[in-house]
Write an enzyme that holds these catalytic residues in place. Structure first.
Site, PDB file in Angstrom:
ATOM      1  N   TYR A 147       0.540  18.352   6.858  1.00  0.00           N
ATOM      2  CA  TYR A 147       0.489  17.361   5.772  1.00  0.00           C
ATOM      3  C   TYR A 147      -0.075  16.040   6.298  1.00  0.00           C
ATOM      4  O   TYR A 147      -0.987  15.451   5.707  1.00  0.00           O
ATOM      5  CB  TYR A 147       1.894  17.165   5.199  1.00  0.00           C
ATOM      6  CG  TYR A 147       2.023  15.999   4.233  1.00  0.00           C
ATOM      7  CD1 TYR A 147       1.572  16.111   2.923  1.00  0.00           C
ATOM      8  CD2 TYR A 147       2.597  14.786   4.632  1.00  0.00           C
ATOM      9  CE1 TYR A 147       1.681  15.037   2.038  1.00  0.00           C
ATOM     10  CE2 TYR A 147       2.710  13.720   3.767  1.00  0.00           C
ATOM     11  CZ  TYR A 147       2.253  13.839   2.468  1.00  0.00           C
ATOM     12  OH  TYR A 147       2.354  12.787   1.595  1.00  0.00           O
TER      13      TYR A 147
HETATM   14  N1  LIG Z   1       7.306  11.144  -2.106  1.00  0.00           N
HETATM   15  C1  LIG Z   1       7.109  10.876  -0.821  1.00  0.00           C
HETATM   16  O1  LIG Z   1       8.017  10.911   0.028  1.00  0.00           O
HETATM   17  C2  LIG Z   1       5.723  10.478  -0.353  1.00  0.00           C
HETATM   18  C3  LIG Z   1       5.576   9.805   0.868  1.00  0.00           C
HETATM   19  C4  LIG Z   1       4.305   9.415   1.280  1.00  0.00           C
HETATM   20  C5  LIG Z   1       3.204   9.685   0.495  1.00  0.00           C
HETATM   21  N2  LIG Z   1       3.378  10.356  -0.673  1.00  0.00           N
HETATM   22  C6  LIG Z   1       2.194  10.615  -1.476  1.00  0.00           C
HETATM   23  O2  LIG Z   1       2.309   9.908  -2.696  1.00  0.00           O
HETATM   24  C7  LIG Z   1       1.532  10.575  -3.704  1.00  0.00           C
HETATM   25  C8  LIG Z   1       2.365  10.724  -4.967  1.00  0.00           C
HETATM   26  O3  LIG Z   1       3.496  11.511  -4.650  1.00  0.00           O
HETATM   27  P1  LIG Z   1       4.804  11.479  -5.543  1.00  0.00           P
HETATM   28  O4  LIG Z   1       5.926  11.250  -4.601  1.00  0.00           O
HETATM   29  O5  LIG Z   1       4.614  10.625  -6.712  1.00  0.00           O
HETATM   30  O6  LIG Z   1       4.847  13.034  -5.947  1.00  0.00           O
HETATM   31  P2  LIG Z   1       5.213  13.779  -7.311  1.00  0.00           P
HETATM   32  O7  LIG Z   1       5.394  15.222  -6.889  1.00  0.00           O
HETATM   33  O8  LIG Z   1       6.315  13.097  -8.024  1.00  0.00           O
HETATM   34  O9  LIG Z   1       3.884  13.653  -8.182  1.00  0.00           O
HETATM   35  C9  LIG Z   1       2.709  14.353  -7.853  1.00  0.00           C
HETATM   36  C10 LIG Z   1       1.940  14.687  -9.133  1.00  0.00           C
HETATM   37  O10 LIG Z   1       0.716  15.344  -8.756  1.00  0.00           O
HETATM   38  C11 LIG Z   1       0.507  16.461  -9.614  1.00  0.00           C
HETATM   39  N3  LIG Z   1      -0.331  17.446  -8.921  1.00  0.00           N
HETATM   40  C12 LIG Z   1       0.024  18.288  -7.923  1.00  0.00           C
HETATM   41  N4  LIG Z   1      -1.021  19.051  -7.560  1.00  0.00           N
HETATM   42  C13 LIG Z   1      -2.070  18.675  -8.349  1.00  0.00           C
HETATM   43  C14 LIG Z   1      -3.422  19.085  -8.451  1.00  0.00           C
HETATM   44  N5  LIG Z   1      -3.911  20.060  -7.661  1.00  0.00           N
HETATM   45  N6  LIG Z   1      -4.229  18.485  -9.354  1.00  0.00           N
HETATM   46  C15 LIG Z   1      -3.726  17.508 -10.182  1.00  0.00           C
HETATM   47  N7  LIG Z   1      -2.448  17.089 -10.142  1.00  0.00           N
HETATM   48  C16 LIG Z   1      -1.630  17.659  -9.228  1.00  0.00           C
HETATM   49  C17 LIG Z   1       1.909  16.974  -9.907  1.00  0.00           C
HETATM   50  O11 LIG Z   1       1.917  17.783 -11.089  1.00  0.00           O
HETATM   51  C18 LIG Z   1       2.695  15.675 -10.045  1.00  0.00           C
HETATM   52  O12 LIG Z   1       2.671  15.208 -11.384  1.00  0.00           O
HETATM   53  C19 LIG Z   1       1.047  11.867  -3.061  1.00  0.00           C
HETATM   54  O13 LIG Z   1      -0.264  11.699  -2.585  1.00  0.00           O
HETATM   55  C20 LIG Z   1       1.979  12.052  -1.892  1.00  0.00           C
HETATM   56  O14 LIG Z   1       1.384  12.823  -0.858  1.00  0.00           O
HETATM   57  C21 LIG Z   1       4.605  10.746  -1.127  1.00  0.00           C
END
Ligand SMILES: NC(=O)c1ccc[n+]([C@@H]2O[C@H](COP(=O)([O-])OP(=O)(O)OC[C@H]3O[C@@H](n4cnc5c(N)ncnc54)[C@H](O)[C@@H]3O)[C@@H](O)[C@H]2O)c1
Length: 261
Positions: free
Chosen positions: A159
């Site tokens: 990741y």
């Molecule tokens: N939550 C954490 O701990 C964390 C930490 C660091 C970075 N991030 C990053 O933050 C960003 C947002 O994450 P989040 O925590 O809001 O996650 P989340 O799972 O709440 O939201 C992610 C959204 O992306 C959509 N999605 C997934 N695959 C997809 C695809 N192939 N095409 C279109 N949509 C798609 C999902 O349906 C969901 O609505 C991501 O890039 C994640 O990698 C998250």
């Protein structure tokens, strides 16, 4: 004071949940018209409903960001609906399907899926936005969601490798596209236990356990609390706005000081 994003035409991917949903709402509150894209069309529609209830303008689009035809169609819809594109927030990211899995336990299929969504998805969003920005000839703004997992050895190695790639795409575009008035930045969140990300990584926990996880995560951040989608959305609003007109190539940790330790 005027709104940060008055008159802007924006796309937010992953707008059905977490950082994407809150950012789409905040962009609309700041005056942008927002295409809310998500692989789960119903959740994108819910976000649009929230935007409209607050008096803003949104359009829901079903899009798998790893699929080039979907990404091209998402940008075409934005241009049709709003007359052009000013901002793309490539926010989609998926966790390793078994959060906490050791590096060597990842299968090739799991690795390939992470790369397809997290890295190819950002490549495609940036590529087709740049093509549109150059066609318009008036510059444009890219914001990508990276991660502290792409800055330090934490958060899952495959990741983190995809997020390191996102960071490099962000900086490369910043330099290569600067002559065209195109800016490119990334936010790099630390752990956000209150989005649906952990569930996407197979970690389903009840509310009490979630509070415990949040407390543990927060204790690891110098500022003492976990990161929220709202924290990310505020950073996003600034970076995509004209107030950041001379800010490009930045990987902004939204991490309570985690990588500064
Ligand atoms: N939550 C954490 O701990 C964390 C930490 C660091 C970075 N991030 C990053 O933050 C960003 C947002 O994450 P989040 O925590 O809001 O996650 P989340 O799972 O709440 O939201 C992610 C959204 O992306 C959509 N999605 C997934 N695959 C997809 C695809 N192939 N095409 C279109 N949509 C798609 C999902 O349906 C969901 O609505 C991501 O890039 C994640 O990698 C998250």
């Amino acid at each position: 004071m005027s709104a940060f994003l008055e008159g802007k035409r924006a796309i937010v991917t992953g707008a059905g949940s977490g950082v994407g949903r809150v950012s789409a709402r905040r962009f609309a509150e700041e005056g942008a018209r927002v295409v809310c894209a998500d692989i789960q069309a119903d959740t994108a529609k819910d976000t649009v409903r929230e935007i409209e209830e607050a008096g803003g303008t949104g359009v829901a689009v079903a899009c798998d960001v790893s699929n080039e035809d979907d990404v091209v169609a998402m940008i075409a819809t934005t241009v049709e609906q709003f007359g052009g594109l000013d901002i793309i927030f490539n926010n989609v990211g998926i966790p390793t399907p078994r959060l906490g899995a050791l590096f060597e336990d990842h299968t090739v299929e799991e690795f390939d899926r992470l790369v397809a969504v997290n890295l190819r998805g950002v490549f495609l969003g940036c590529k087709h936005a740049v093509l549109q920005f150059k066609k318009q000839g008036t510059g444009g703004v890219i914001l990508n969601t990276g991660s502290v997992a792409g800055l330090v050895g934490w958060g899952g190695t495959p990741y983190g490798a995809t997020k390191g790639g996102v960071h490099q795409i962000t900086r490369g575009i910043a330099v290569e596209c600067a002559p065209f008035g195109i800016r490119s930045n990334a936010i790099c969140p630390a752990a956000m236990p209150f989005t649906n990300f952990m569930a996407a990584g197979g970690l389903e926990v009840d509310e009490a356990a979630l509070e415990g996880i949040a407390e543990h995560v927060g204790a690891g951040h110098p500022l003492g609390r976990p990161i929220t989608a709202e924290d990310c959305a505020e950073a996003a609003v600034y970076l995509v706005s004209d107030r950041a007109a001379n800010v490009t190539g930045v990987l902004l940790p939204v991490d309570g000081g985690y990588v500064a330790r």
